[in-house]
Design a protein around this motif. Structure first.
Motif, PDB file in Angstrom:
ATOM      1  N   GLY A 494      37.017  33.104  21.290  1.00  0.00           N
ATOM      2  CA  GLY A 494      37.300  32.510  22.592  1.00  0.00           C
ATOM      3  C   GLY A 494      37.872  33.508  23.574  1.00  0.00           C
ATOM      4  O   GLY A 494      37.535  33.487  24.777  1.00  0.00           O
ATOM      5  N   LEU A 495      38.712  34.406  23.097  1.00  0.00           N
ATOM      6  CA  LEU A 495      39.305  35.406  23.989  1.00  0.00           C
ATOM      7  C   LEU A 495      38.281  36.435  24.445  1.00  0.00           C
ATOM      8  O   LEU A 495      38.315  36.890  25.598  1.00  0.00           O
ATOM      9  N   VAL A 496      37.353  36.812  23.555  1.00  0.00           N
ATOM     10  CA  VAL A 496      36.264  37.691  23.977  1.00  0.00           C
ATOM     11  C   VAL A 496      35.445  37.004  25.068  1.00  0.00           C
ATOM     12  O   VAL A 496      35.091  37.615  26.088  1.00  0.00           O
ATOM     13  N   ALA A 497      35.154  35.730  24.865  1.00  0.00           N
ATOM     14  CA  ALA A 497      34.391  34.983  25.869  1.00  0.00           C
ATOM     15  C   ALA A 497      35.158  34.911  27.187  1.00  0.00           C
ATOM     16  O   ALA A 497      34.570  35.064  28.276  1.00  0.00           O
ATOM     17  N   ARG A 498      36.469  34.682  27.113  1.00  0.00           N
ATOM     18  CA  ARG A 498      37.286  34.593  28.327  1.00  0.00           C
ATOM     19  C   ARG A 498      37.245  35.893  29.114  1.00  0.00           C
ATOM     20  O   ARG A 498      37.026  35.897  30.334  1.00  0.00           O
ATOM     21  N   LYS A 499      37.457  37.003  28.448  1.00  0.00           N
ATOM     22  CA  LYS A 499      37.478  38.295  29.124  1.00  0.00           C
ATOM     23  C   LYS A 499      36.096  38.651  29.675  1.00  0.00           C
ATOM     24  O   LYS A 499      35.957  39.166  30.793  1.00  0.00           O
ATOM     25  N   ALA A 500      35.055  38.352  28.891  1.00  0.00           N
ATOM     26  CA  ALA A 500      33.697  38.668  29.334  1.00  0.00           C
ATOM     27  C   ALA A 500      33.300  37.826  30.543  1.00  0.00           C
ATOM     28  O   ALA A 500      32.737  38.339  31.522  1.00  0.00           O
ATOM     29  N   ALA A 501      33.595  36.534  30.477  1.00  0.00           N
ATOM     30  CA  ALA A 501      33.251  35.656  31.602  1.00  0.00           C
ATOM     31  C   ALA A 501      33.997  36.058  32.861  1.00  0.00           C
ATOM     32  O   ALA A 501      33.436  36.023  33.972  1.00  0.00           O
ATOM     33  N   ALA A 502      35.259  36.448  32.703  1.00  0.00           N
ATOM     34  CA  ALA A 502      36.048  36.855  33.869  1.00  0.00           C
ATOM     35  C   ALA A 502      35.476  38.094  34.527  1.00  0.00           C
ATOM     36  O   ALA A 502      35.630  38.291  35.751  1.00  0.00           O
ATOM     37  N   LEU A 503      34.797  38.946  33.757  1.00  0.00           N
ATOM     38  CA  LEU A 503      34.194  40.164  34.295  1.00  0.00           C
ATOM     39  C   LEU A 503      32.758  39.943  34.751  1.00  0.00           C
ATOM     40  O   LEU A 503      32.070  40.889  35.154  1.00  0.00           O
ATOM     41  N   GLY A 504      32.283  38.709  34.670  1.00  0.00           N
ATOM     42  CA  GLY A 504      30.944  38.396  35.165  1.00  0.00           C
ATOM     43  C   GLY A 504      29.831  38.602  34.154  1.00  0.00           C
ATOM     44  O   GLY A 504      28.655  38.568  34.526  1.00  0.00           O
ATOM     45  N   LEU A 505      30.164  38.804  32.895  1.00  0.00           N
ATOM     46  CA  LEU A 505      29.129  38.994  31.870  1.00  0.00           C
ATOM     47  C   LEU A 505      28.607  37.651  31.376  1.00  0.00           C
ATOM     48  O   LEU A 505      29.291  36.638  31.459  1.00  0.00           O
ATOM     49  N   ASN A 506      27.413  37.676  30.823  1.00  0.00           N
ATOM     50  CA  ASN A 506      26.844  36.468  30.230  1.00  0.00           C
ATOM     51  C   ASN A 506      25.911  36.866  29.099  1.00  0.00           C
ATOM     52  O   ASN A 506      25.514  38.032  28.987  1.00  0.00           O
ATOM     53  N   ARG A 507      25.558  35.890  28.291  1.00  0.00           N
ATOM     54  CA  ARG A 507      24.608  36.154  27.215  1.00  0.00           C
ATOM     55  C   ARG A 507      23.265  36.515  27.818  1.00  0.00           C
ATOM     56  O   ARG A 507      22.929  36.121  28.944  1.00  0.00           O
ATOM     57  N   LYS A 508      22.461  37.236  27.026  1.00  0.00           N
ATOM     58  CA  LYS A 508      21.108  37.544  27.462  1.00  0.00           C
ATOM     59  C   LYS A 508      20.267  36.268  27.417  1.00  0.00           C
ATOM     60  O   LYS A 508      20.513  35.370  26.588  1.00  0.00           O
ATOM     61  N   PRO A 509      19.284  36.146  28.273  1.00  0.00           N
ATOM     62  CA  PRO A 509      18.570  34.864  28.419  1.00  0.00           C
ATOM     63  C   PRO A 509      17.736  34.466  27.201  1.00  0.00           C
ATOM     64  O   PRO A 509      17.330  33.304  27.103  1.00  0.00           O
ATOM     65  N   TRP A 510      17.462  35.384  26.289  1.00  0.00           N
ATOM     66  CA  TRP A 510      16.667  35.047  25.113  1.00  0.00           C
ATOM     67  C   TRP A 510      17.521  34.617  23.911  1.00  0.00           C
ATOM     68  O   TRP A 510      17.002  34.329  22.843  1.00  0.00           O
ATOM     69  N   VAL A 511      18.848  34.582  24.089  1.00  0.00           N
ATOM     70  CA  VAL A 511      19.741  34.297  22.968  1.00  0.00           C
ATOM     71  C   VAL A 511      20.040  32.798  22.899  1.00  0.00           C
ATOM     72  O   VAL A 511      20.545  32.214  23.865  1.00  0.00           O
ATOM     73  N   LYS A 512      19.739  32.190  21.753  1.00  0.00           N
ATOM     74  CA  LYS A 512      20.113  30.796  21.506  1.00  0.00           C
ATOM     75  C   LYS A 512      21.525  30.787  20.932  1.00  0.00           C
ATOM     76  O   LYS A 512      21.754  31.246  19.812  1.00  0.00           O
ATOM     77  N   THR A 513      22.468  30.295  21.700  1.00  0.00           N
ATOM     78  CA  THR A 513      23.869  30.319  21.310  1.00  0.00           C
ATOM     79  C   THR A 513      24.317  28.941  20.839  1.00  0.00           C
ATOM     80  O   THR A 513      23.829  27.916  21.312  1.00  0.00           O
ATOM     81  N   SER A 514      25.274  28.919  19.911  1.00  0.00           N
ATOM     82  CA  SER A 514      25.782  27.639  19.424  1.00  0.00           C
ATOM     83  C   SER A 514      27.175  27.814  18.841  1.00  0.00           C
ATOM     84  O   SER A 514      27.535  28.880  18.336  1.00  0.00           O
ATOM     85  N   LEU A 515      27.935  26.731  18.888  1.00  0.00           N
ATOM     86  CA  LEU A 515      29.263  26.652  18.287  1.00  0.00           C
ATOM     87  C   LEU A 515      29.302  25.385  17.435  1.00  0.00           C
ATOM     88  O   LEU A 515      29.165  24.276  17.967  1.00  0.00           O
ATOM     89  N   ALA A 516      29.457  25.555  16.125  1.00  0.00           N
ATOM     90  CA  ALA A 516      29.481  24.406  15.205  1.00  0.00           C
ATOM     91  C   ALA A 516      30.707  24.528  14.312  1.00  0.00           C
ATOM     92  O   ALA A 516      30.644  25.126  13.236  1.00  0.00           O
TER      93      ALA A 516
END
Length: 945
Positions: A494-516
């Motif tokens: 979650g913290l990696v996601a927080r820092k990445a999102a704050a810097l404007g990064l996002n997953r690549k469009p071909w990546v199927k992401t999931s949280l289970a």
């Protein structure tokens, strides 16, 4: 009543209650039992308490008390677990078998109600949810709805079982993963039998190999096949040899940046090299005291990946702290501590028990790692992951087609303007990059030649156009009980996601992401920390509470991506925080699969490719155009610890598990059959009456030697139960698909093999049908095919056909079958259908170089003979082609005389050799004589009246 030969029966008072206990120190004057490892002390108490039950003798107790740590296991004991845990894929056929046993009991003149679990059995529905929807806020609700649509009939059957069997409970779907629920709620550490007033160590067996996760809580248990679990539920002790115990000394502490996932991958690699198959592993030393219980559970969870039966941590103060934190009552905590100290089960880091062997790891040597692309023990340090990937890709591509084959192409890793190239993706004059294996050491086979053409495919999806190429990460899944049970790695993600999102990064469009996640508690603490918002921003939305991607329920890739992968035959990748990455397991579209910590799963979703060096390649650019590297978004150990402390509270466990057996409205509103005996529906393609008791006589028929057998499959090394047992999606042109269409089921409603484990007609057609199975009897093929070796007109002689069709023809001709295998045959999950399907295909014997523990036991439990080639020999060294007729002699005489043969004589064409019989205990010999464990138990119950 217990015989109590050693006068061990005593009382233990805790608070205002007294318990009957069997004290280990009662033997100390005769035997030095204090030196025994923790795990063997648990087994010793088990024998003391159950002595005289018809299976446990004084001699067994003495054999364990005088255990020789260095001796080869030879002494059999009978272990009686306190309880049984099941998941729904393996639990449904177990309940099907129990229901069929009630019918058979009545037909043999017995009382059907005698078929009843005699120990608590708890089933958690976690294997059925699939990742159909992802990357949006509605994904969880959509997937849950689809799950009920697909599995309604199975769930009705389980609801019937919950009502029909008194000692059987079901945790409904969309609640959690069995091993996490077991760790956080079901486990007692010290079990109290209210009927007898006894207190004793909590022990269990489970119908999933990762049952060992609870070893982290000091609970001794391991995975077994459904057939063994059913026998345990019916009160049958589990026969086993007293194992060797490997001591694993931990010292030091984890360095900054290293996670529990990195630790467990390191442990897995080390113990695979040590060789611990069939052994217990027990952790001790000062380093244990520095490991949070969640980290211990992560290590215990991976026990099947390094091959041990169990991987256990003794009870200590951290155990009590965790139990208190997860909402166990005060009385339970006091009992666990008092009992453990009274019985010598409390961990003293300064003491070293007697072990068969000791290995050691300095926690400070653990570095960030991944594992893959095919096996969990193939650890790769993150610092060299890019080069390792390139080498593996070269092996995969050129290994299939040779250096000059169609894969001898360059990669095009150019990105559209919205996804600028990184240092790992250098653009040339034509926008293409060097082949991703060029940097790896080696010859042309590893891709060092200059290659010219491109493999990149342009894909249009979700309003974007982008290239798809070898190595691209098309699945990034935070999944599995292994890691989602561990707050530190989940918060780190979650913290990696927080820092990445704050810097404007996002997953690549071909990546199927999931949280289970493995329990609702994970959602609670992520929400309390606000990290769910950050994960959602990168597409890691909640998709369900269940195993999902880790067991192959990754769901379909978006159609344009799947089409591009298959048309261009791209070797794309998945990254998951799971425990299994075997070939063909995660997705039929994905050839290379990597295990990684949850924060690294997020990082690879940002990178979009395995052809990536996190030390030098930027993940992207921030809003100002500056390169962003992994170190810029990776949280410190202190950040993670502080966030965990702030967001994770004990009240979350109490509230999440308060009504754990109730279920949601979908579950409560199911139309449930009633009655003690199940009303079978002949039209069902989900739940069918098990065929194992059809025509069964009251007494077993004499064992016969095997004559004139033909080879159904000749297989290589490391054939897993995933290769053998039906798993994943059902293809329309596969025998199971043809069968379902013939029964009026539309392909869209096929569901998965796992969901149809209650239907033997589906499962037998999917046995040995894995798309990555390579049957050497049909060279050049892949999948569930063989050659039919009879010239009787039933099928074209010598031509390729499906394994199921060949089996049908052989059985009609009354020809027995054998399977040949290599090393580590049957590794992987405890899939009972790997043995059941083998039996129903008409296979009488499996001959290999070596077996993994659970599958060998399951073969015996289904009446299939496991044999091993002579030491140092193999099918290849003996010159066997698989076209020979096999005759196996020397089995019937000893078994019918009540003896256990060590070897048999095998004649295969002109080749003769002596094979080792892997029926390991006298009790297993009984099972084999009866045609399997279920028939044995049923006859015992009938005889007992």
């Amino acid at each position: 009543m217990t015989t109590n030969s050693f006068g061990a029966k005593d009382t233990l008072s805790v608070g205002d209650r007294s318990y009957e206990v069997f004290r280990l120190d009662a033997l100390q004057s005769q035997y030095d039992v204090a030196r025994l490892p923790y795990s063997l002390k648990v087994l010793l108490e088990n024998l003391l308490r159950t002595e005289g039950n018809g299976s446990v003798t004084k001699e067994q107790i003495e054999a364990l008390a005088t255990w020789d740590a260095k001796a080869e296991p030879a002494d059999e004991i009978a272990f009686t677990p306190a309880r049984v845990v099941l998941q729904d894929f393996t639990g449904v056929p177990a309940v099907v078998d129990l229901a069929a046993m009630r019918d058979a009991m009545g037909e043999l003149g017995g009382d059907p109600s005698k078929i009843e679990p005699l120990v608590p059995a708890e089933l958690v529905i976690d294997h059925s949810v699939q990742v159909d929807a992802f990357g949006n806020a509605q994904a969880f609700a959509f997937n849950a709805e689809k799950e009920f649509e697909r599995n309604k009939e199975r769930y009705q059957f389980l609801r019937w079982g919950q009502e029909a069997f008194e000692s059987f409970k079901v945790v409904p779907p969309d609640t959690g993963i069995v091993h996490q629920v077991n760790l956080e709620y079901l486990s007692r550490s010290v079990f109290v039998n209210d009927r007898t007033g006894q207190a004793y160590p909590d022990t269990l067996v489970g119908t999933d190999s990762h049952t060992t996760m609870v070893n982290g809580l000091g609970v001794l248990g391991w995975g077994v096949g459904g057939i063994e679990a059913e026998a345990a539920m019916l009160g049958q002790p589990i026969p086993m040899l007293i194992p060797n115990v490997i001591g694993f000394r931990l010292k030091g502490e984890l360095r900054e940046g290293a996670t529990a996932t990195d630790l467990v991958l390191t442990v897995t690699e080390l113990l695979r090299k040590t060789g611990v198959v069939g052994k217990f592993v027990e952790f001790f030393g000062e380093g244990v005291t520095r490991l949070p219980l969640a980290d211990r559970a992560t290590i215990g969870n991976m026990s099947p990946e390094f091959g041990s039966t169990a991987a256990i941590f003794p009870i200590d103060a951290e155990t009590i702290r965790y139990m208190a934190f997860t909402g166990r009552p005060k009385e339970q905590l006091e009992l666990v501590e008092a009992y453990a100290k009274a019985q010598g089960l409390w961990h003293d880091p300064s003491e070293e028990p007697t072990f068969s062997q000791v290995v050691e790891l300095d926690l400070g040597d653990v570095v960030p790692s991944i594992a893959g692309p095919k096996r969990p023990q193939d650890r790769v340090s993150l610092s060299v992951a890019k080069d390792a990937f390139r080498s593996s890709l070269g092996d995969l591509l050129h290994g299939d087609d040779g250096p000059s084959g169609p894969y001898d192409k360059a990669l095009d890793n150019s990105f559209p303007a919205s996804d600028p190239p990184s240092a790992a993706e250098p653009s040339g004059s034509n926008g293409s990059a060097a082949h991703p294996v060029e940097a790896a050491a080696g010859d042309h086979h590893h891709g060092t030649a200059v290659l010219e053409s491109k493999t990149s495919v342009q894909v249009e999806y979700d309003g974007r156009t982008f290239p798809l190429d070898h190595g691209h990460v098309v699945i990034a899944a935070i999944t599995s009980c292994t890691n989602t049970s561990n707050p530190s790695v989940m918060v780190a993600a979650g913290l990696v996601a927080r820092k990445a999102a704050a810097l404007g990064l996002n997953r690549k469009p071909w990546v199927k992401t999931s949280l289970a996640p493995g329990s609702m508690v994970v959602t609670d603490y992520l929400e309390r920390a606000g990290l769910n918002v950050d994960l959602d921003a990168l597409g890691f939305n909640l998709v369900g509470y269940g195993c999902t991607t880790c067991i192959g329920n990754s769901g379909p890739l978006p159609e344009p991506i799947s089409k591009a992968v298959n048309e261009a035959d791209l070797s794309v990748t998945s990254v998951l925080s799971g425990n299994r990455n075997f070939e063909g397991r995660i997705s039929p579209d994905v050839k290379m699969n990597y295990l990684a910590s949850p924060p690294l799963v997020v990082a690879y979703a940002l990178a979009g490719t395995m052809d990536f060096d996190f030390e030098v390649d930027p993940l992207g650019q921030d809003q100002a155009g500056n390169d962003v590297f992994l170190k810029d978004v990776w949280p410190t150990t202190q950040e993670v610890a502080q966030t965990v402390e702030e967001c994770l509270q004990a009240d979350m466990f109490r509230s999440s598990y308060a009504q754990v057996f109730d279920g949601d409205e979908n579950w409560r509103n199911l139309d449930v059959p009633t009655g003690d005996r199940y009303a079978w529906d002949a039209s069902s393609t989900y739940v069918q009456k098990a065929p194992y008791f059809d025509g069964m006589p009251a007494d077993p028929e004499p064992v016969q030697d095997i004559a004139g057998a033909r080879v159904l499959a000749k297989l290589g090394d490391s054939v897993t139960t995933d290769h053998i047992s039906p798993a994943g999606s059902i293809k329309r042109d596969a025998p199971a698909g043809t069968y379902l269409e013939g029964r009026g089921v539309k392909p869209a409603d096929f569901n998965s093999y796992g969901s149809r484990r209650g239907s033997h007609d589906v499962m037998i057609r999917g046995t040995f049908a894995n798309i990555r199975l390579r049957n050497q009897l049909a060279p050049g093929t892949e999948g569930g095919v063989t050659r039919y070796l009879l010239d009787d007109g039933a099928l074209p002689a010598g031509e390729t056909t499906s394994i199921f069709e060949a089996s049908e023809a052989y059985q009609k001709a009354d020809v027995p079958l054998v399977v040949l295998g290599g090393k580590e045959y049957g590794s992987g999950s405890s899939r009972d259908w790997a043995a059941k399907g083998t039996n129903l295909l008409g296979v009488r014997a499996v001959i290999t170089e070596s077996f993994e523990r659970i599958h060998r036991s399951n073969l015996v439990g289904m009446g299939v003979l496991p044999l091993q080639f002579p030491d140092g020999e193999s099918a290849e060294s003996l010159g066997l082609t698989g076209e020979e007729a096999f005759t196996i002699t020397g089995l019937a005489g000893p078994l019918n005389a009540g003896e256990l043969p060590k070897t048999v004589q095998v004649q295969a064409g002109d080749v003769s050799f002596e094979a080792r019989v892997r029926i390991d205990t006298p009790k297993e010999a009984d099972y084999y004589r009866h045609g399997g464990i279920l028939r044995y138990v049923l006859r015992q119950l009938v005889a007992a009246g």
